[in-house]
Design an enzyme around this catalytic site. Structure first.
Site, PDB file in Angstrom:
ATOM      1  N   SER A   1       0.843  -1.197   0.000  1.00 36.87           N
ATOM      2  CA  SER A   1       0.000   0.000   0.000  1.00 36.87           C
ATOM      3  C   SER A   1       0.877   1.245   0.000  1.00 36.87           C
ATOM      4  CB  SER A   1      -0.875   0.007   1.245  1.00 36.87           C
ATOM      5  OG  SER A   1      -0.052   0.237   2.381  1.00 36.87           O
ATOM      6  N   LYS A   2       0.213   2.359  -0.186  1.00 36.27           N
ATOM      7  CA  LYS A   2       0.918   3.633  -0.179  1.00 36.27           C
ATOM      8  C   LYS A   2       1.588   3.847   1.176  1.00 36.27           C
ATOM      9  CE  LYS A   2      -0.259   8.492  -0.197  1.00 36.27           C
ATOM     10  NZ  LYS A   2       1.050   8.855   0.298  1.00 36.27           N
ATOM     11  N   ARG A   3       0.892   3.393   2.224  1.00 34.85           N
ATOM     12  CA  ARG A   3       1.441   3.568   3.571  1.00 34.85           C
ATOM     13  C   ARG A   3       2.781   2.843   3.744  1.00 34.85           C
ATOM     14  NH1 ARG A   3      -1.845   1.459   7.643  1.00 34.85           N
ATOM     15  NH2 ARG A   3      -3.493   1.395   6.099  1.00 34.85           N
TER      16      ARG A   3
ATOM     17  N   ASP B   1       5.403   5.010   2.275  1.00 32.85           N
ATOM     18  CA  ASP B   1       5.702   6.160   3.137  1.00 32.85           C
ATOM     19  C   ASP B   1       6.565   5.721   4.317  1.00 32.85           C
ATOM     20  OD1 ASP B   1       4.183   7.644   1.471  1.00 32.85           O
ATOM     21  OD2 ASP B   1       2.388   7.698   2.765  1.00 32.85           O
TER      22      ASP B   1
END
Ligand code: GLU
Length: 513
Positions: free
Chosen positions: A265-267, A270
């Protein structure tokens, strides 16, 4: 007759394209090119609530950056235009009507509150997945339960309605996936999906099937998250009478988090410090900026090579593939079934390989660009020499500046660690001679510099290995780097002598032994 292969990438413009989406586009493209077929891009924008301005341009730019060429698209046009579903709106209703007429779909008039009530009721009765289906539809307000007159009257009065697919209660739906083989789903697991919404727009399911049919799509290659919808799509093909030309399906394995636990995921990006989008994206609503591979310094050819290997392999040891080679070697049969763990180190490795394979003259441009940003000028020839010396040490174009700035800026700080261990009086005595004798060299180059240093060391009864680290420290300020004699050649004799003088002054505190 064999049909011409026609594949499509069908993103929804609901935000930036995730790298998983780029991989899907890439695999479609590879199959199209390999088979001499066509690559189509269709924008699936029937969900107007989720429309994000800029997303379509982002998709276009991302594919262009990756070198994924489209034969038909909203911006290029083509024989099956339009390629945006919102512009195809008038086409879908007739197919929903066809399904109603053949008894495979029905009108439903339930309000949001009534649907909520139904779900609550089923939850209270301990039904695990409350849904509108072959059983519950009998208790709801639809054209199967209401008298015909009332249905007509409701429609005539303009009351809001949706059209739902009438999924049979007990039926095994079989589907052959090119990657997974036969997939079987019981129709009880499928709910009566909405096909047409009350705003007159089709849902994804109806629009997707109608368009794939009308656009003559032969292969649907898409992410695994669409596998649960595939049996429903098979039913739609069957009920619309299009089973003969139903495309083949290939559902691609998920991209997994680096630790292998769950979908990337994008998380994760990050948290672990890597991009999950091809290009930088600024959210038009929140202003939040997400990093992109392009801006991080990845070369498009390295990025696509890396992506190709996230789920596919050629079955040999070869890892570096140009786009043309990928096209040659690609086959859907060699796509794995299980999820692929994401490894950013591998992406970096690919980038290093592609950078190093570039001619020094091209690499020099990266350096010259960075120099210009720092108001430093240099000849192309010099930049080329430096790029050649440094290319084994960089992963990204922007590293050239970080790694090579000492060629242009004399060090002002020196590694404490090296200074305390390697800077001493005998070395300084050697450097003093070296500095003084540099101007006497007839030809100044890496070889003559080395000869001079060796001769001086001999006089002092010392060896090269005893002074090299200290000399590197004095000239570059760095602990490590490429061949020092070549560095000195590029820096030049005057500048080298000056740097030596400065280091002898500044580091005098260490030269006590
Ligand atoms: N619009 C869908 C998506 O956004 C396409 C799925 C498909 O390829 O059928 O992923």
């Amino acid at each position: 007759m064999e049909r011409e292969v026609r594949v499509r990438f069908a993103p929804s413009p609901t935000g930036p394209l995730h790298i998983g989406g780029v991989r899907t586009a890439l695999y479609n493209y590879l199959l199209a090119r390999k088979t001499g077929g066509k690559m189509i891009l269709r924008i699936e924008d029937t969900d107007q609530n989720r429309f994000v301005p800029g997303a379509e341009d982002y998709i276009r730019e991302s594919l262009e950056w990756c070198g994924i060429e489209l034969d038909e698209s909203p911006w290029k046009g083509g024989p099956y235009a339009p390629y945006r579903q919102s512009e195809r709106k008038p086409m879908y209703m007739q197919y929903a009507m066809q399904l109603i007429e053949s008894g495979h779909a029905y009108y439903a008039f339930d309000t949001a509150e009534e649907l909520d009530e139904m779900r609550e009721r089923l939850k209270a009765a301990k039904v695990a997945t409350p849904q509108y289906n072959a059983i519950t539809r009998a208790t709801m307000k639809n054209s199967l339960t209401l008298p015909e007159d009332e249905v007509k009257q409701r429609l005539a009065s303009g009351e809001a309605y949706v059209i739902r697919l009438k999924v049979p209660r007990k039926e095994e739906v079989r589907l052959k996936d090119m990657i997974r083989g036969w997939v079987m789903v019981h129709s009880a697991a499928i709910d009566d999906k909405v096909l047409m919404k009350s705003d007159g727009m089709p849902t994804y399911h109806l629009a997707n099937i109608v368009d794939d049919h009308l656009m003559n799509i032969t292969h649907v290659i898409r992410g695994e998250e669409w596998l649960p919808s595939a049996p429903l799509h098979v039913l739609l093909y069957r009920y619309l009478g299009w089973e003969d030309t139903m495309p083949e399906f290939a559902h691609l394995p998920l991209l997994l988090k680096p630790d292998g636990n769950g979908k990337l995921s994008k998380r994760d990006g990050d948290k672990l410090g890597f991009p999950v989008f091809p290009l930088r994206w600024t959210d038009p609503n929140t202003g939040e900026v997400s990093s992109g591979y392009r801006e991080a310094g990845y070369l498009p050819e390295a990025f696509t090579n890396f992506l190709a290997f996230l789920g596919w392999n050629p079955g040999t040891q070869q890892e570096l593939f140009s786009m043309d080679e990928l096209i040659q070697e690609f086959s859907v049969e060699r796509i794995g079934k299980s999820g692929t763990r994401f490894d950013i180190q591998k992406a970096r490795w690919f980038n290093e390989q592609y950078l190093r394979a570039k001619p020094d003259s091209e690499l020099a441009d990266y350096l010259l660009q960075a120099l210009a940003e720092h108001d430093i000028t240099a000849t192309h020839e010099k930049a080329e020499k430096i790029a050649g010396l440094m290319k084994e040490r960089v992963s990204f174009p922007q590293d050239f500046w970080q790694e090579a700035k000492y060629f242009f800026i004399a060090p002002t700080e020196y590694s404490e660690k090296v200074a305390s261990k390697k800077w001493n009086s005998p070395s300084v005595a050697v450097f003093e001679d070296f500095k003084n004798e540099l101007p006497t060299l007839e030809n100044f180059n890496a070889d003559t510099v080395k000869e001079l240093l060796t001769a001086i060391l001999e006089r002092h009864g010392m060896k090269l290995g005893q002074v090299m680290q200290a000399l590197r420290l004095a000239v570059t300020g760095a602990e490590a780097g490429p061949d020092l004699m070549h560095i000195i050649e590029v820096i030049g004799r005057e500048e080298t002598a000056q740097r030596l003088g400065a280091a002898i002054d500044k580091l005098s505190g260490y030269a006590t032994t």
